[in-house]
Motif scaffolding. Structure first.
Motif, PDB file in Angstrom:
ATOM      1  N   LYS A 132       0.430  -1.022  -0.283  1.00  0.00           N
ATOM      2  CA  LYS A 132       0.092  -0.128   0.242  1.00  0.00           C
ATOM      3  C   LYS A 132       0.803   1.132  -0.039  1.00  0.00           C
ATOM      4  O   LYS A 132       0.119   2.311   1.109  1.00  0.00           O
ATOM      5  N   PHE A 133       2.021   1.444  -0.272  1.00  0.00           N
ATOM      6  CA  PHE A 133       3.377   2.398  -1.207  1.00  0.00           C
ATOM      7  C   PHE A 133       1.685   3.149  -1.652  1.00  0.00           C
ATOM      8  O   PHE A 133       1.308   3.761  -2.414  1.00  0.00           O
ATOM      9  N   SER A 134       1.334   4.557  -0.432  1.00  0.00           N
ATOM     10  CA  SER A 134       1.008   5.778  -0.851  1.00  0.00           C
ATOM     11  C   SER A 134       1.338   6.729  -2.253  1.00  0.00           C
ATOM     12  O   SER A 134       0.220   6.550  -3.319  1.00  0.00           O
ATOM     13  N   TYR A 135       2.066   6.969  -2.273  1.00  0.00           N
ATOM     14  CA  TYR A 135       3.052   8.274  -3.635  1.00  0.00           C
ATOM     15  C   TYR A 135       2.780   7.425  -4.867  1.00  0.00           C
ATOM     16  O   TYR A 135       1.862   7.721  -5.622  1.00  0.00           O
ATOM     17  N   ALA A 136       3.027   5.691  -5.536  1.00  0.00           N
ATOM     18  CA  ALA A 136       2.629   5.205  -6.952  1.00  0.00           C
ATOM     19  C   ALA A 136       3.484   3.794  -6.443  1.00  0.00           C
ATOM     20  O   ALA A 136       3.927   3.525  -4.623  1.00  0.00           O
ATOM     21  N   VAL A 137       3.355   3.264  -7.022  1.00  0.00           N
ATOM     22  CA  VAL A 137       3.144   1.667  -6.917  1.00  0.00           C
ATOM     23  C   VAL A 137       5.209   1.057  -7.022  1.00  0.00           C
ATOM     24  O   VAL A 137       5.379   1.926  -7.694  1.00  0.00           O
ATOM     25  N   PRO A 138       5.164   0.311  -6.899  1.00  0.00           N
ATOM     26  CA  PRO A 138       6.360  -0.854  -7.047  1.00  0.00           C
ATOM     27  C   PRO A 138       6.590  -1.290  -8.081  1.00  0.00           C
ATOM     28  O   PRO A 138       5.129  -2.038  -8.331  1.00  0.00           O
TER      29      PRO A 138
ATOM     30  N   TRP B   2      11.033   1.546  -7.273  1.00  0.00           N
ATOM     31  CA  TRP B   2       9.772   3.014  -6.533  1.00  0.00           C
ATOM     32  C   TRP B   2      10.519   3.706  -6.261  1.00  0.00           C
ATOM     33  O   TRP B   2      11.286   3.545  -5.742  1.00  0.00           O
ATOM     34  N   ASN B   3       9.430   4.942  -6.205  1.00  0.00           N
ATOM     35  CA  ASN B   3       9.444   5.918  -5.677  1.00  0.00           C
ATOM     36  C   ASN B   3       8.613   6.357  -4.709  1.00  0.00           C
ATOM     37  O   ASN B   3       7.040   6.251  -4.672  1.00  0.00           O
ATOM     38  N   PRO B   4       9.274   6.507  -2.782  1.00  0.00           N
ATOM     39  CA  PRO B   4       8.552   6.567  -1.935  1.00  0.00           C
ATOM     40  C   PRO B   4       7.304   8.034  -1.644  1.00  0.00           C
ATOM     41  O   PRO B   4       6.875   8.161  -1.361  1.00  0.00           O
ATOM     42  N   ASN B   5       8.405   9.084  -2.762  1.00  0.00           N
ATOM     43  CA  ASN B   5       7.800  10.229  -2.767  1.00  0.00           C
ATOM     44  C   ASN B   5       7.793  10.980  -4.455  1.00  0.00           C
ATOM     45  O   ASN B   5       9.174  10.316  -4.880  1.00  0.00           O
ATOM     46  N   PRO B   6       7.427  12.020  -4.198  1.00  0.00           N
ATOM     47  CA  PRO B   6       8.155  12.789  -5.368  1.00  0.00           C
ATOM     48  C   PRO B   6       9.473  12.810  -5.664  1.00  0.00           C
ATOM     49  O   PRO B   6      10.484  12.921  -6.648  1.00  0.00           O
ATOM     50  N   PHE B   7      10.830  12.656  -4.351  1.00  0.00           N
ATOM     51  CA  PHE B   7      11.865  13.229  -4.571  1.00  0.00           C
ATOM     52  C   PHE B   7      12.909  12.254  -4.910  1.00  0.00           C
ATOM     53  O   PHE B   7      14.324  12.255  -4.783  1.00  0.00           O
ATOM     54  N   VAL B   8      12.422  10.884  -3.854  1.00  0.00           N
ATOM     55  CA  VAL B   8      13.023   9.537  -3.861  1.00  0.00           C
ATOM     56  C   VAL B   8      13.312   8.354  -4.689  1.00  0.00           C
ATOM     57  O   VAL B   8      11.734   7.865  -5.049  1.00  0.00           O
ATOM     58  N   TYR B   9      13.870   7.657  -5.249  1.00  0.00           N
ATOM     59  CA  TYR B   9      13.842   7.015  -5.897  1.00  0.00           C
ATOM     60  C   TYR B   9      14.451   5.619  -6.138  1.00  0.00           C
ATOM     61  O   TYR B   9      15.996   5.749  -5.192  1.00  0.00           O
ATOM     62  N   HIS B  10      14.681   3.934  -5.669  1.00  0.00           N
ATOM     63  CA  HIS B  10      15.225   3.098  -5.039  1.00  0.00           C
ATOM     64  C   HIS B  10      15.012   1.779  -5.759  1.00  0.00           C
ATOM     65  O   HIS B  10      13.248   1.977  -6.705  1.00  0.00           O
ATOM     66  N   GLU B  11      16.038   1.624  -6.130  1.00  0.00           N
ATOM     67  CA  GLU B  11      15.959   0.471  -7.285  1.00  0.00           C
ATOM     68  C   GLU B  11      16.955  -0.641  -6.868  1.00  0.00           C
ATOM     69  O   GLU B  11      18.393  -0.615  -6.301  1.00  0.00           O
ATOM     70  N   ILE B  12      16.768  -1.952  -6.570  1.00  0.00           N
ATOM     71  CA  ILE B  12      17.178  -2.969  -6.012  1.00  0.00           C
ATOM     72  C   ILE B  12      16.869  -4.688  -7.370  1.00  0.00           C
ATOM     73  O   ILE B  12      15.846  -4.195  -7.239  1.00  0.00           O
ATOM     74  N   ASN B  13      18.639  -4.719  -7.264  1.00  0.00           N
ATOM     75  CA  ASN B  13      18.623  -6.653  -8.461  1.00  0.00           C
ATOM     76  C   ASN B  13      19.036  -8.063  -7.214  1.00  0.00           C
ATOM     77  O   ASN B  13      20.273  -7.249  -7.321  1.00  0.00           O
TER      78      ASN B  13
ATOM     79  N   THR C  54      20.249   1.080  -5.372  1.00  0.00           N
ATOM     80  CA  THR C  54      20.382   2.304  -6.397  1.00  0.00           C
ATOM     81  C   THR C  54      19.937   2.993  -5.324  1.00  0.00           C
ATOM     82  O   THR C  54      18.985   3.073  -5.259  1.00  0.00           O
ATOM     83  N   PHE C  55      20.161   4.974  -5.182  1.00  0.00           N
ATOM     84  CA  PHE C  55      19.074   5.456  -4.355  1.00  0.00           C
ATOM     85  C   PHE C  55      19.330   6.503  -4.926  1.00  0.00           C
ATOM     86  O   PHE C  55      20.722   6.930  -5.211  1.00  0.00           O
ATOM     87  N   HIS C  56      18.487   6.771  -5.438  1.00  0.00           N
ATOM     88  CA  HIS C  56      18.127   8.812  -5.866  1.00  0.00           C
ATOM     89  C   HIS C  56      17.431   9.827  -4.764  1.00  0.00           C
ATOM     90  O   HIS C  56      16.372   9.379  -4.743  1.00  0.00           O
TER      91      HIS C  56
ATOM     92  N   ILE D 112      25.792   0.776  -4.529  1.00  0.00           N
ATOM     93  CA  ILE D 112      26.186  -0.460  -4.202  1.00  0.00           C
ATOM     94  C   ILE D 112      25.887  -1.496  -4.985  1.00  0.00           C
ATOM     95  O   ILE D 112      25.205  -1.852  -5.332  1.00  0.00           O
ATOM     96  N   ASP D 113      27.217  -2.529  -5.144  1.00  0.00           N
ATOM     97  CA  ASP D 113      27.270  -3.730  -6.392  1.00  0.00           C
ATOM     98  C   ASP D 113      28.473  -4.764  -5.844  1.00  0.00           C
ATOM     99  O   ASP D 113      29.071  -3.874  -5.499  1.00  0.00           O
ATOM    100  N   LEU D 114      27.578  -5.600  -5.383  1.00  0.00           N
ATOM    101  CA  LEU D 114      28.500  -7.030  -4.756  1.00  0.00           C
ATOM    102  C   LEU D 114      27.902  -7.861  -5.860  1.00  0.00           C
ATOM    103  O   LEU D 114      27.354  -8.165  -6.204  1.00  0.00           O
ATOM    104  N   ALA D 115      29.230  -9.030  -5.946  1.00  0.00           N
ATOM    105  CA  ALA D 115      29.663  -9.833  -6.877  1.00  0.00           C
ATOM    106  C   ALA D 115      30.192 -11.101  -6.208  1.00  0.00           C
ATOM    107  O   ALA D 115      31.519 -10.909  -5.701  1.00  0.00           O
ATOM    108  N   GLY D 116      29.736 -12.160  -6.946  1.00  0.00           N
ATOM    109  CA  GLY D 116      30.458 -13.430  -6.358  1.00  0.00           C
ATOM    110  C   GLY D 116      30.465 -14.032  -4.978  1.00  0.00           C
ATOM    111  O   GLY D 116      31.397 -15.614  -4.989  1.00  0.00           O
TER     112      GLY D 116
END
Length: 762
Positions: free
Chosen positions: A432-438, A468-479, A520-522, A541-545
């Motif tokens: 139920k993210f209020s601002y935008a959907v993940p 996802w964007n929890p608000n107009p200024f913040v962006y998260h991405e995780i893979n 990634t965080f913006h 942040i990128d971790l491998a192996g």
């Protein structure tokens, strides 16, 4: 710098000529208005005096004609373009940069004095005075304003004049968090903010028809002239309409997932999910999924915030062109209002094909055509899923490559991604993210690269993650799943010699299996052009192996391979910080600081080649060609434009500053300076001087230049001309450039770097 004296002389003569030519057009009975100055006189200690002065200066109207380098170019263009038989060039200049003259006859100092006094009273400085003096000189005139004020009036007591209405009880509760504090200065802006706050808060409590004009503040300053105190009273206005002071609840919710003004109402079917009516003919969007994006519920009180967030969530799906949430009043009782809610959703075109033919030109003298073909389906499974399939064909050849001319590159790529506007996980997750959907993204990619005469490279990539964007200024991405498989084939003897001479480079190509996780965080507030101080902060942040190494440890294998492929082990982190200072809407001082480091470990002695850092080029240190800086003080033997593929590193540091200003209309200018370099984490005998040391700051490449930007709304074409100021690969004491012979063709060829790019560099 070898700038000839006649150039300075010409600029001086031009300045004088433009100034004189402007004066001769001024009518005899007019004076050219050159602006106004404001002096504040007060013995009071005012905390925000600077802000008040800036606000008062904004009242000094009209604005005088603007100057460029001390010259009235816009005014001159107007005069030349409006004379009899002006000619094509003068008409064109007048249309593009012309400014109508501002004469002193258009200035009303008395009216401005009244505005200054009124604004000071709005700020609590009652009984202020103002005066003005006109200063004439030759054919111009300016005004000197003086505003005098004493101690401001401060709040003694704040009361709500209330009766027995429900809404007045609500207001009383809201005043516990009022913006109006005891002993605060009388400020009309604060009163308006408080009224707007109460209006928003009451609407969130269901008061659908409430308006901030229903509230009135009354100030009583007749307490004591010596104390300069006032009492403040808040009340509802008389004759407020009855439907404006009762709360409303939602009785009915209708959703139209395929709304069109031409839609045949007789063919519509209704599906009820969670007491919402989903009305559509052929099923375009599954109601069970669409319901998850709607925050409104039957029998809940009206909430503009939930209405707005519902609209945001539905728009962020990516399927709909228009989202319209409408409310219709129903029959209401005396103390309770009732609403019907209709949500109209107009879909975008479901399928589209896009072709892009590009001409690519790089600062390392590679150029050639490229073709991108993209197929998109915006609602693949009737749940808002977006499927993108992109094919890229590219061919580059080297122009003026010197001793190694004739190099060419051919690239073919196929990338597909599927984006779900919801969380797809192994177990069901209700968000139920209020601002935008993940969103969940699954991507696959294949690429073939043939670097003619050197090597061929095949690569495969796959990723699974969320953004996802929890608000107009913040962006998260995780893979949590990120895979890359790179296979180097068909290497030439020349390239094998390069690899033999540089074991680190060979190892970076041999580690052809990369499996890891990245995040990634913006935080971005740069988009608001009215914000004086704006920042952007981004990190990856990128971790491998690590997982593969754990699997090998459990299985008892320590050969650094998985499924027969050698895998890379590293940890990598980047930080990108930007700060914009905007003294006004037209001018910006933009700065950026970028830091990144990769730490190879385990069976890795360097980062994989595709994960390494590079420096130089149109979005980096622009005075050096792309990928031509570093690592450290290293410079390849036989240095030329084609030797950049091995100038990479594990650490990157860059700083940039750029002053952006308008020239005419959509043409903008820039002055900039860049500094940066890359380094290796471990010593590499093949790249002497490349290891990071405590003297890293002495190894920075520095350059400066000027730029032109064609800024057409959301599209920017950029041209940058730069020259090096400091060369990191020269001996200490010789790194600073000391020859700027702009008139020399040889100097320009070796030291003047041209960059062409789309968009701003940062």
């Amino acid at each position: 710098m070898k700038i000839k004296l006649h150039t300075i002389f010409i600029a001086f003569v031009l300045s004088v000529a433009v100034s004189c030519s402007v004066k001769k057009y001024i009518p005899e009975d007019e004076f050219l208005y050159t602006g106004a100055d404001l002096e504040l006189k007060t013995e009071a200690e005012v905390e925000d005096l600077e802000a008040i002065e800036e606000e008062l200066e904004g009242l000094l109207r009209p604005a005088p004609n603007s100057k460029i380098l001390g010259m009235y170019l816009g005014l001159w263009a107007h005069y030349k373009g409006t004379q009899e038989n002006p000619g094509f060039i003068n008409r064109f200049l007048n249309k593009k940069i012309g400014q109508e003259p501002v004469y002193f006859s258009q200035v009303d100092p008395g009216r401005t004095e009244e505005l200054l006094i009124n604004r000071l009273e709005n700020r609590g400085f009652f009984y202020s005075t103002s005066s003005s003096e006109v200063i004439r000189s030759d054919q111009s005139a300016k005004v000197q304003y003086v505003a005098e004020f004493g101690e401001p009036y401060t709040l003694s007591e704040f009361k709500l004049e209330r009766d027995s209405l429900q809404i007045e009880h609500e207001i009383a509760g809201l005043l516990e968090e009022t913006l109006i504090k005891e002993n605060s200065r009388f400020d009309l802006n604060t009163l308006n903010q408080e009224r707007n706050r109460l209006d928003s808060a009451l609407k969130e409590k269901g008061y659908f028809n409430f308006n901030n004009d229903f509230l009135i503040f009354e100030a009583d300053t007749n307490l004591s002239d010596s104390l300069r105190k006032f009492n403040l009273y808040l009340r509802l206005k008389q004759n407020v309409p009855a439907n404006g002071i009762i709360p409303y609840q939602i009785d009915e919710i209708n959703v139209y997932p395929n709304y069109s003004i031409n839609e045949d109402g007789e063919k519509l079917d209704t599906t009820v999910i969670a007491e919402k009516n989903f009305i559509q003919g052929n099923e375009v969007f599954r109601p069970t999924l669409l319901n998850e994006y709607i925050l409104l519920e039957k029998d809940q009180l009206y909430s503009p915030q939930k209405s707005r967030l519902t609209s945001n969530r539905l728009s962020s799906i990516g399927t709909y062109k228009f989202v319209n949430v409408r409310y219709e009043e129903q029959d209401s009782s005396g103390t309770q209002g009732h609403l019907k809610t209709d949500i109209y959703l107009s879909p975008m075109t479901k399928r589209s094909v896009r072709a892009e033919l590009l001409g690519v030109s790089k600062s390392n003298n590679f150029a050639g055509p490229a073709l991108n073909l993209t197929y998109r389906n915006r609602n693949l499974f009737q749940g808002g899923e977006t499927f993108n399939l992109t094919t890229r064909f590219g061919y580059e050849f080297q122009v003026a490559g010197g001793d190694r001319s004739g190099l060419e590159s051919f690239e073919v790529g196929l990338n597909g991604d599927l984006i779900f506007p919801r969380v797809i996980f192994f177990v069901p997750i209700r968000e139920k993210f209020s601002y935008a959907v993940p969103k969940t993204k699954i991507g696959l990619g294949l690429e073939y690269l043939s670097r003619g005469g050197l090597y061929r490279l095949n690569s495969f990539s796959a990723n699974y993650g969320y953004f996802w964007n929890p608000n107009p200024f913040v962006y998260h991405e995780i893979n949590p799943i990120s895979l890359n498989v790179v296979n180097l084939t068909r290497t030439s003897p020349e390239f094998e010699e390069i690899l033999d001479a540089n074991p680190f480079l060979r190892r970076s190509f041999e580690q052809n299996f990369i499996a890891g996780i990245n995040y990634t965080f913006h935080y971005n507030k740069l988009q608001d052009k009215y914000r004086k101080h704006a920042i952007f902060a981004g990190t990856t942040i990128d971790l491998a192996g690590n997982t593969l190494n754990l699997i090998n440890s459990i299985s008892g294998s320590d050969n650094g391979e998985f499924l027969g492929l050698e895998y890379a082990q590293y940890a990598k982190a980047d930080l990108d910080f930007r700060y914009y200072f905007r003294p006004n809407e037209q001018h910006t001082i933009a700065t950026r600081l970028y830091m990144g480091a990769g730490f190879p470990f385990g069976n890795s002695v360097s980062l994989p080649y595709v994960k390494q850092y590079f420096s130089g080029g149109p979005n980096s240190v622009r005075a050096f060609r792309i990928r031509s800086i570093g690592p450290g003080t290293y410079r390849p033997e036989g240095f030329d434009n084609s030797s950049f593929f091995d100038q990479s590193g594990d650490i990157r540091f860059e700083g940039n500053i750029e002053y952006r200003f308008p020239i005419v209309s959509f043409l903008k200018g820039a002055l900039f300076m860049d500094a940066g370099n890359i380094w290796l984490m471990n010593e590499n005998e093949a790249l002497p001087g490349g290891k990071f040391t405590k003297n890293w700051y002495k190894e920075l490449a520095i350059g400066t230049g000027i730029g032109l930007r064609v800024d057409i709304q959301f599209f920017v074409i950029r041209f940058d001309f730069a020259t090096p100021l400091r060369y990191p690969y020269l001996e200490e004491g010789e790194r600073w450039a000391n020859n700027f012979d702009i008139g020399s063709k040889t100097w320009r060829r070796d030291n003047l770097i041209f960059n062409f790019a789309i968009g701003y560099p940062f």
